[in-house]
Scaffold this motif. Structure first.
Motif, PDB file in Angstrom:
ATOM      1  N   LEU A 223       0.808  -1.220   0.000  1.00 52.31           N
ATOM      2  CA  LEU A 223       0.000   0.000   0.000  1.00 52.31           C
ATOM      3  C   LEU A 223       0.839   1.267   0.000  1.00 52.31           C
ATOM      4  O   LEU A 223       0.398   2.299  -0.515  1.00 52.31           O
ATOM      5  CB  LEU A 223      -0.956   0.000   1.191  1.00 52.31           C
ATOM      6  CG  LEU A 223      -2.194  -0.878   1.027  1.00 52.31           C
ATOM      7  CD1 LEU A 223      -3.052  -0.830   2.275  1.00 52.31           C
ATOM      8  CD2 LEU A 223      -3.012  -0.453  -0.185  1.00 52.31           C
ATOM      9  N   ALA A 224       2.033   1.211   0.572  1.00 56.60           N
ATOM     10  CA  ALA A 224       2.896   2.396   0.523  1.00 56.60           C
ATOM     11  C   ALA A 224       3.239   2.732  -0.924  1.00 56.60           C
ATOM     12  O   ALA A 224       3.203   3.903  -1.331  1.00 56.60           O
ATOM     13  CB  ALA A 224       4.168   2.161   1.332  1.00 56.60           C
ATOM     14  N   GLY A 225       3.567   1.708  -1.710  1.00 57.27           N
ATOM     15  CA  GLY A 225       3.834   1.928  -3.122  1.00 57.27           C
ATOM     16  C   GLY A 225       2.617   2.414  -3.875  1.00 57.27           C
ATOM     17  O   GLY A 225       2.720   3.240  -4.787  1.00 57.27           O
ATOM     18  N   THR A 226       1.450   1.909  -3.491  1.00 53.88           N
ATOM     19  CA  THR A 226       0.203   2.365  -4.106  1.00 53.88           C
ATOM     20  C   THR A 226      -0.014   3.855  -3.853  1.00 53.88           C
ATOM     21  O   THR A 226      -0.389   4.607  -4.759  1.00 53.88           O
ATOM     22  CB  THR A 226      -0.984   1.557  -3.549  1.00 53.88           C
ATOM     23  OG1 THR A 226      -0.837   0.184  -3.910  1.00 53.88           O
ATOM     24  CG2 THR A 226      -2.306   2.083  -4.098  1.00 53.88           C
ATOM     25  N   ALA A 227       0.222   4.288  -2.607  1.00 57.06           N
ATOM     26  CA  ALA A 227       0.045   5.704  -2.274  1.00 57.06           C
ATOM     27  C   ALA A 227       1.030   6.573  -3.046  1.00 57.06           C
ATOM     28  O   ALA A 227       0.698   7.688  -3.470  1.00 57.06           O
ATOM     29  CB  ALA A 227       0.220   5.903  -0.777  1.00 57.06           C
ATOM     30  N   ARG A 228       2.244   6.072  -3.245  1.00 56.01           N
ATOM     31  CA  ARG A 228       3.223   6.827  -4.037  1.00 56.01           C
ATOM     32  C   ARG A 228       2.767   6.939  -5.488  1.00 56.01           C
ATOM     33  O   ARG A 228       2.880   8.006  -6.106  1.00 56.01           O
ATOM     34  CB  ARG A 228       4.594   6.156  -3.949  1.00 56.01           C
ATOM     35  CG  ARG A 228       5.264   6.321  -2.596  1.00 56.01           C
ATOM     36  CD  ARG A 228       6.666   5.720  -2.566  1.00 56.01           C
ATOM     37  NE  ARG A 228       7.287   5.967  -1.285  1.00 56.01           N
ATOM     38  CZ  ARG A 228       7.899   7.099  -0.956  1.00 56.01           C
ATOM     39  NH1 ARG A 228       7.970   8.078  -1.843  1.00 56.01           N
ATOM     40  NH2 ARG A 228       8.430   7.274   0.239  1.00 56.01           N
ATOM     41  N   ALA A 229       2.275   5.842  -6.043  1.00 52.80           N
ATOM     42  CA  ALA A 229       1.795   5.870  -7.424  1.00 52.80           C
ATOM     43  C   ALA A 229       0.628   6.837  -7.579  1.00 52.80           C
ATOM     44  O   ALA A 229       0.549   7.602  -8.551  1.00 52.80           O
ATOM     45  CB  ALA A 229       1.392   4.467  -7.864  1.00 52.80           C
ATOM     46  N   LEU A 230      -0.294   6.827  -6.620  1.00 50.55           N
ATOM     47  CA  LEU A 230      -1.429   7.748  -6.665  1.00 50.55           C
ATOM     48  C   LEU A 230      -0.954   9.196  -6.543  1.00 50.55           C
ATOM     49  O   LEU A 230      -1.493  10.092  -7.218  1.00 50.55           O
ATOM     50  CB  LEU A 230      -2.408   7.417  -5.541  1.00 50.55           C
ATOM     51  CG  LEU A 230      -3.200   6.112  -5.680  1.00 50.55           C
ATOM     52  CD1 LEU A 230      -3.926   5.788  -4.378  1.00 50.55           C
ATOM     53  CD2 LEU A 230      -4.190   6.198  -6.837  1.00 50.55           C
ATOM     54  N   SER A 231       0.035   9.433  -5.702  1.00 52.58           N
ATOM     55  CA  SER A 231       0.571  10.788  -5.542  1.00 52.58           C
ATOM     56  C   SER A 231       1.157  11.287  -6.855  1.00 52.58           C
ATOM     57  O   SER A 231       0.937  12.435  -7.264  1.00 52.58           O
ATOM     58  CB  SER A 231       1.641  10.806  -4.442  1.00 52.58           C
ATOM     59  OG  SER A 231       1.066  10.491  -3.182  1.00 52.58           O
ATOM     60  N   ARG A 232       1.907  10.427  -7.540  1.00 51.56           N
ATOM     61  CA  ARG A 232       2.497  10.826  -8.824  1.00 51.56           C
ATOM     62  C   ARG A 232       1.411  11.088  -9.866  1.00 51.56           C
ATOM     63  O   ARG A 232       1.515  12.027 -10.660  1.00 51.56           O
ATOM     64  CB  ARG A 232       3.450   9.732  -9.318  1.00 51.56           C
ATOM     65  CG  ARG A 232       4.691   9.549  -8.435  1.00 51.56           C
ATOM     66  CD  ARG A 232       5.679   8.591  -9.080  1.00 51.56           C
ATOM     67  NE  ARG A 232       6.775   8.293  -8.182  1.00 51.56           N
ATOM     68  CZ  ARG A 232       6.859   7.186  -7.429  1.00 51.56           C
ATOM     69  NH1 ARG A 232       5.885   6.280  -7.498  1.00 51.56           N
ATOM     70  NH2 ARG A 232       7.886   6.998  -6.633  1.00 51.56           N
ATOM     71  N   ARG A 233       0.381  10.254  -9.864  1.00 51.77           N
ATOM     72  CA  ARG A 233      -0.708  10.447 -10.835  1.00 51.77           C
ATOM     73  C   ARG A 233      -1.431  11.766 -10.581  1.00 51.77           C
ATOM     74  O   ARG A 233      -1.795  12.484 -11.525  1.00 51.77           O
ATOM     75  CB  ARG A 233      -1.693   9.274 -10.763  1.00 51.77           C
ATOM     76  CG  ARG A 233      -1.153   7.987 -11.371  1.00 51.77           C
ATOM     77  CD  ARG A 233      -2.070   6.816 -11.093  1.00 51.77           C
ATOM     78  NE  ARG A 233      -3.406   7.008 -11.646  1.00 51.77           N
ATOM     79  CZ  ARG A 233      -4.430   6.196 -11.396  1.00 51.77           C
ATOM     80  NH1 ARG A 233      -4.277   5.182 -10.570  1.00 51.77           N
ATOM     81  NH2 ARG A 233      -5.602   6.427 -11.947  1.00 51.77           N
ATOM     82  N   LEU A 234      -1.657  12.090  -9.306  1.00 56.10           N
ATOM     83  CA  LEU A 234      -2.325  13.354  -8.992  1.00 56.10           C
ATOM     84  C   LEU A 234      -1.471  14.533  -9.450  1.00 56.10           C
ATOM     85  O   LEU A 234      -1.983  15.461 -10.095  1.00 56.10           O
ATOM     86  CB  LEU A 234      -2.599  13.454  -7.495  1.00 56.10           C
ATOM     87  CG  LEU A 234      -3.183  14.808  -7.055  1.00 56.10           C
ATOM     88  CD1 LEU A 234      -4.597  14.979  -7.585  1.00 56.10           C
ATOM     89  CD2 LEU A 234      -3.148  14.954  -5.537  1.00 56.10           C
ATOM     90  N   LEU A 235      -0.194  14.518  -9.125  1.00 58.89           N
ATOM     91  CA  LEU A 235       0.681  15.634  -9.490  1.00 58.89           C
ATOM     92  C   LEU A 235       0.775  15.780 -11.006  1.00 58.89           C
ATOM     93  O   LEU A 235       0.765  16.906 -11.530  1.00 58.89           O
ATOM     94  CB  LEU A 235       2.071  15.424  -8.884  1.00 58.89           C
ATOM     95  CG  LEU A 235       2.118  15.471  -7.351  1.00 58.89           C
ATOM     96  CD1 LEU A 235       3.506  15.084  -6.852  1.00 58.89           C
ATOM     97  CD2 LEU A 235       1.724  16.851  -6.834  1.00 58.89           C
ATOM     98  N   ALA A 236       0.854  14.664 -11.711  1.00 57.12           N
ATOM     99  CA  ALA A 236       0.905  14.727 -13.174  1.00 57.12           C
ATOM    100  C   ALA A 236      -0.390  15.297 -13.739  1.00 57.12           C
ATOM    101  O   ALA A 236      -0.378  16.089 -14.689  1.00 57.12           O
ATOM    102  CB  ALA A 236       1.176  13.341 -13.754  1.00 57.12           C
ATOM    103  N   ALA A 237      -1.519  14.884 -13.152  1.00 54.95           N
ATOM    104  CA  ALA A 237      -2.811  15.381 -13.617  1.00 54.95           C
ATOM    105  C   ALA A 237      -2.941  16.885 -13.372  1.00 54.95           C
ATOM    106  O   ALA A 237      -3.415  17.635 -14.231  1.00 54.95           O
ATOM    107  CB  ALA A 237      -3.937  14.630 -12.915  1.00 54.95           C
ATOM    108  N   LEU A 238      -2.502  17.336 -12.195  1.00 48.48           N
ATOM    109  CA  LEU A 238      -2.586  18.761 -11.882  1.00 48.48           C
ATOM    110  C   LEU A 238      -1.652  19.574 -12.772  1.00 48.48           C
ATOM    111  O   LEU A 238      -2.008  20.662 -13.231  1.00 48.48           O
ATOM    112  CB  LEU A 238      -2.241  18.990 -10.404  1.00 48.48           C
ATOM    113  CG  LEU A 238      -3.224  18.383  -9.390  1.00 48.48           C
ATOM    114  CD1 LEU A 238      -2.730  18.611  -7.973  1.00 48.48           C
ATOM    115  CD2 LEU A 238      -4.619  18.975  -9.571  1.00 48.48           C
ATOM    116  N   ASP A 239      -0.463  19.035 -13.033  1.00 52.92           N
ATOM    117  CA  ASP A 239       0.474  19.736 -13.911  1.00 52.92           C
ATOM    118  C   ASP A 239      -0.050  19.820 -15.335  1.00 52.92           C
ATOM    119  O   ASP A 239       0.252  20.777 -16.061  1.00 52.92           O
ATOM    120  CB  ASP A 239       1.838  19.019 -13.913  1.00 52.92           C
ATOM    121  CG  ASP A 239       2.558  19.173 -12.585  1.00 52.92           C
ATOM    122  OD1 ASP A 239       2.162  20.064 -11.805  1.00 52.92           O
ATOM    123  OD2 ASP A 239       3.494  18.398 -12.325  1.00 52.92           O
ATOM    124  N   ALA A 240      -0.852  18.824 -15.740  1.00 51.12           N
ATOM    125  CA  ALA A 240      -1.409  18.821 -17.093  1.00 51.12           C
ATOM    126  C   ALA A 240      -2.663  19.675 -17.205  1.00 51.12           C
ATOM    127  O   ALA A 240      -3.220  19.838 -18.287  1.00 51.12           O
ATOM    128  CB  ALA A 240      -1.722  17.386 -17.519  1.00 51.12           C
TER     129      ALA A 240
END
Length: 261
Positions: A156-173
């Motif tokens: 789950l720690a890796g899952t939270a990291r993946a979700l964090s990256r997806r959110l940041l990428a989405a916001l940057d886009a």
């Protein structure tokens, strides 16, 4: 990015995935009672094979009672919860009948082996601690539960990291960009939030039995919740800009911190 296989469960409330801590304790102590009950029932047939085996079963039962008196009582209670008070006599008969059927299929040497195996089980069980019995049961129970629920607490720690990256990428886009529609990010984050809540319950239940389950599931749950809200902030019921800002800060902070172990 890896995708969850269980997005369809994302909107289910946390209480849909309860952790029944008593299950793994019962699974540890019920077999202890079953074994003692069986030994009481088949002492006679084994003594007919070899009187020394009957004496060994008596001695093994005595040691088991001395070592696990309270645990045997708890195992009996667990058995009653499963079959009901009226089913206990039937349980004893079933255990004895199955053992007797195995004996009937054996020659004298085979019968001796069956009874000797029971004696060995009594001696081994008497030597084991409650902690060892419960922890072994917990590991099996946890593996079964995680498979059934499509959850891996250790990941789950890796899952939270993946979700964090997806959110940041989405916001940057500007919206979801190349990361897919925001409703999918929200669904995945909600699923991760609920999974972390379940793992947190498991962790607490295990801790009550002196078993350590590593993981900062509260942090994962909170991070996933904030990401889910930020994916579609208009549904959060709060100021959308503030929701997104806090989630961005949380995602950046999560990615900057070391993995928990």
């Amino acid at each position: 990015m890896p995708r969850f296989r269980w997005i369809v469960l994302a909107t289910l409330p946390v209480w849909f995935w309860p952790c029944h801590a008593q299950e793994f304790v019962d699974d540890a102590l019920r077999p202890l009672f079953h074994g003692a009950l069986l030994a009481q029932q088949v002492r006679g047939p084994c003594a007919e094979v070899d009187p020394a085996l009957g004496d060994a079963i008596d001695a093994g039962l005595a040691r088991l009672n001395d070592s696990h008196r309270a645990n045997l009582a708890a195992g009996r209670a667990a058995a009653e919860r499963r079959v009901g008070p009226q089913g206990m006599e039937h349980l004893a008969g079933t255990l004895a009948r199955r053992f007797g059927e195995r004996l009937q299929r054996q020659d004298t040497a085979g019968k001796r082996t069956e009874c000797a195996t029971l004696v060995t089980w009594l001696e081994t069980s008497a030597a084991r601690t409650r902690q060892a019995l419960v922890e072994e049961s917990f590991r099996k129970w946890l593996a079964q539960q995680q498979q059934a629920r499509h959850i891996e607490c250790a990941k789950l720690a890796g899952t939270a990291r993946a979700l964090s990256r997806r959110l940041l990428a989405a916001l940057d886009a500007g919206e979801a960009g190349s990361q897919g529609p925001p409703d999918l990010l929200r669904a995945d984050a909600r699923t991760a939030e609920q999974a972390a809540a379940w793992c947190l319950q498991v962790q607490a239940a295990a801790a009550r039995e002196g078993i350590r389950v590593p993981g900062d599931f509260a942090r994962v749950r909170e991070t996933a919740r904030m990401i889910a809200d930020a994916a579609m902030p208009q549904l959060s019921g709060r100021d959308p800009a503030a929701v997104v800002r806090r989630a961005r800060e949380r995602a950046l902070r999560y990615l900057a911190e070391r993995d928990w172990v």
